[in-house]
Structure formats: structure tokens, C-alpha cells
Motif scaffolding. Structure first.
Motif, PDB file in Angstrom:
ATOM      1  N   LEU A 179       0.827  -1.208   0.000  1.00 46.98           N
ATOM      2  CA  LEU A 179       0.000   0.000   0.000  1.00 46.98           C
ATOM      3  C   LEU A 179       0.858   1.253   0.000  1.00 46.98           C
ATOM      4  O   LEU A 179       1.825   1.371   0.751  1.00 46.98           O
ATOM      5  CB  LEU A 179      -0.897   0.013   1.235  1.00 46.98           C
ATOM      6  CG  LEU A 179      -1.780   1.262   1.411  1.00 46.98           C
ATOM      7  CD1 LEU A 179      -2.864   1.304   0.335  1.00 46.98           C
ATOM      8  CD2 LEU A 179      -2.388   1.312   2.809  1.00 46.98           C
ATOM      9  N   LEU A 180       0.493   2.189  -0.864  1.00 49.63           N
ATOM     10  CA  LEU A 180       0.995   3.556  -0.801  1.00 49.63           C
ATOM     11  C   LEU A 180      -0.141   4.402  -0.240  1.00 49.63           C
ATOM     12  O   LEU A 180      -1.164   4.576  -0.905  1.00 49.63           O
ATOM     13  CB  LEU A 180       1.399   4.056  -2.186  1.00 49.63           C
ATOM     14  CG  LEU A 180       1.880   5.513  -2.267  1.00 49.63           C
ATOM     15  CD1 LEU A 180       3.190   5.699  -1.508  1.00 49.63           C
ATOM     16  CD2 LEU A 180       2.036   5.961  -3.716  1.00 49.63           C
ATOM     17  N   PRO A 181      -0.020   4.920   1.007  1.00 50.63           N
ATOM     18  CA  PRO A 181      -1.124   5.649   1.642  1.00 50.63           C
ATOM     19  C   PRO A 181      -1.584   6.846   0.809  1.00 50.63           C
ATOM     20  O   PRO A 181      -0.811   7.446   0.059  1.00 50.63           O
ATOM     21  CB  PRO A 181      -0.524   6.095   2.975  1.00 50.63           C
ATOM     22  CG  PRO A 181       0.574   5.131   3.239  1.00 50.63           C
ATOM     23  CD  PRO A 181       1.146   4.810   1.892  1.00 50.63           C
ATOM     24  N   ALA A 182      -2.862   7.214   0.981  1.00 51.57           N
ATOM     25  CA  ALA A 182      -3.485   8.257   0.163  1.00 51.57           C
ATOM     26  C   ALA A 182      -2.715   9.575   0.214  1.00 51.57           C
ATOM     27  O   ALA A 182      -2.575  10.253  -0.812  1.00 51.57           O
ATOM     28  CB  ALA A 182      -4.926   8.467   0.627  1.00 51.57           C
ATOM     29  N   LYS A 183      -2.196   9.947   1.390  1.00 51.90           N
ATOM     30  CA  LYS A 183      -1.496  11.226   1.498  1.00 51.90           C
ATOM     31  C   LYS A 183      -0.174  11.234   0.745  1.00 51.90           C
ATOM     32  O   LYS A 183       0.411  12.285   0.529  1.00 51.90           O
ATOM     33  CB  LYS A 183      -1.257  11.576   2.966  1.00 51.90           C
ATOM     34  CG  LYS A 183      -0.401  10.582   3.726  1.00 51.90           C
ATOM     35  CD  LYS A 183      -0.297  10.985   5.182  1.00 51.90           C
ATOM     36  CE  LYS A 183       0.510   9.967   5.988  1.00 51.90           C
ATOM     37  NZ  LYS A 183       0.597  10.347   7.417  1.00 51.90           N
TER      38      LYS A 183
END
Length: 282
Positions: A38-42
Motif C-alpha cells: 500500500l501507498l497511503p493516500a497522502k
């Protein structure tokens, strides 16, 4: 394969509310089980779509989950760099390395106790629990320097002291070198930055160093050191031919041969007298 502690170019394979999932390849029926991260939304760049690729660094978050970041770490796996100590706790220290989660430096990986706000030279490795951590034990991470010759002057960082062997030094913070135990190295500590002279380039490329200059250059410095010590001790020193090398090194930080050369020079200049029990200031 997703590699912890390294930068990789990965493909966006799925978009979700809380970020995007990345994998080595676009998913198809034949590789639906491929590992994703996962690459976080921020962290997601504006306009990023499924099928696009980007370079990320992989580490573990505070919940021990593999996570991707587009932020630039100050270290990658197996590399060496200087990091600031943010906090010292009961189990080790935490270092700033450009990411949200600070980097842990365990006590057992410290060659001396570190202090908050100082910079320390460390390497990045994966510990037994599969987490990224820092170590001050740099020997396995240093490389062999090329182009160095005997009597070259070099700069480096002392990173470890070992009785019977000497002081280990990272020349230019990257090359293997040491000050052998036969050389004076009293007073230096891990973390000290030094300027030293190459005394030998070994067959494997590793360097032997000395904090002392060549004999004909060092003799004046040794002489001044002896004169200063004589003045401190009231004009005499009980160091003579029968004194052991260890005794001379403990008192003056030089070898017996270096001591004999220096006092011979001082005697010729008529600045000292050499007596049976030692030397005396004139």
C-alpha cells in the motif's frame, strides 16, 4: 519480489479510498496472488492511475506492516550515512532518516552510547525480526578503497575500538581501514573524525593508518611533547633504556623507538640530559 529497505519502481494495480496498491507487474488472472504493497493516500501523487508506475521505498510502519513511501530515505539497505539522534530510550536510540517512522538503533548495535541531537555514522540492515534497523558496527558495510598509496593523508571516522587489534576507521565514511594496536591511538573514541597517514595498503586493499607523521617530521612534535611532560613532572622523567614499551606508551603515547629518537634529538640540542634512571630537563 518486494524488497524491504530498497527503492523500487512498481505498478499501480488498484485504487482504494485510503491509497493505492502497488505490485511489480499489472495483475492478471495468472498472477492475482502477486504480493502487493500500500501507498497511503497522502503519499499518492495527483493524477496517478491504475497502470502507472512510480519509484517508492519500502519499509515497515508502526504496526509492522510493509508500506510504500515516495519520500526519500537518507539510507537504503546496506548503505552508510550520518543520521541525527532524536531520542534515547531504555532499549536504544531513534534516528531521523527522512521518513515518518524513526529508525531504531538498538543498544547492542552501538559501539558507544549515543546522545540526543548528535549525528552518528550508521548502516541500514534487516534485523532478526525482519525489521529495518541501524547499526554502528560498520565493518561488513564498508568497501575497499582504490588509488590510495603509502603516506597519503586521509580523513575518516573512528567507528569501533578493539583491544588487541586497534581502532577501526571508515575512511571517507565508506572505505575499510584501521589504526593497528601497535600504533598510538590513545584518546580517540568511536565517532571521532580524524586525519591520518596511510602506513600500508594491504593486498586485499584495506588500509593501515597512523595518527603520526613520518619519523623525520614527527620527531620535533615528539620532542615538544617530552619537554612539556618534563615541565609537568618537575623537570625529570624516570624513563630510560630499561623502561618497557608499555610504560613509555602509557606516559607519552609513543613507542619506545620513537621516544629514543626524540630524546636523542633533544640531547643533541642540549635541552635535556640522559641519565641512568631517565631524563632531566636542562
Amino acid at each position: 519480489m518486494l524488497e524491504l529497505g530498497k527503492k523500487q519502481r512498481l505498478d499501480v494495480v488498484k485504487k482504494v479510498e485510503f491509497g493505492v496498491y502497488l505490485a511489480e507487474h499489472m495483475l492478471s488472472k495468472s498472477n492475482m496472488d502477486e504480493e502487493r504493497v500500500l501507498l497511503p493516500a497522502k503519499q499518492v501523487p495527483e493524477g496517478l492511475e491504475v497502470g502507472d508506475s512510480l519509484e517508492v521505498f519500502l519499509y515497515k510502519d508502526s504496526r509492522d506492516r510493509l508500506i510504500a513511501t515516495v519520500n526519500e530515505p537518507m539510507l537504503t539497505l546496506g548503505k552508510i550515512g550520518r543520521l541525527k539522534v532524536l531520542q534515547v530510550s531504555g532499549i536504544g536510540a531513534f534516528l531521523y532518516w527522512g521518513l515518518e517512522k524513526d529508525l531504531f538503533l538498538p543498544f547492542k548495535e552501538q559501539t558507544r552510547r549515543v546522545k540526543e541531537q548528535e549525528e552518528v555514522l550508521v548502516a541500514l540492515y534487516v534485523d532478526k525480526s525482519g525489521r529495518l534497523a541501524a547499526t554502528m558496527k560498520l565493518y561488513p558495510y564498508l568497501t575497499i578503497g582504490e588509488g590510495y598509496e603509502k603516506d597519503d593523508m586521509v580523513e575518516g571516522t573512528v567507528y569501533q575500538l578493539t583491544d588487541g587489534y586497534g581502532a577501526y576507521v571508515a575512511v571517507e565514511d565508506r572505505y575499510q581501514a584501521m589504526i593497528p594496536a601497535r600504533e598510538p591511538w590513545d584518546g580517540i573514541q568511536p565517532g571521532d573524525k580524524i586525519t591520518a597517514r596511510v602506513t600500508a595498503v594491504k593486498e586485499d586493499g584495506k588500509l593501515d593508518l597512523s595518527l603520526r607523521q613520518k619519523a623525520y617530521l614527527q620527531i620535533d612534535k615528539d620532542g615538544e611533547k617530552i619537554l612539556s611532560k618534563l615541565k609537568e613532572e618537575g623537570g625529570s622523567l624516570p624513563l630510560g633504556d630499561k623502561s618497557s614499551p608499555e610504560e613509555i606508551r602509557n606516559v607519552l603515547g609513543m613507542s619506545k623507538n620513537e621516544y629514543k629518537r626524540a630524546i636523542g634529538h633533544l640531547y643533541k640540542e642540549k635541552r635535556i640530559s640522559i641519565e641512568e634512571q631517565g631524563i632531566r630537563l636542562l
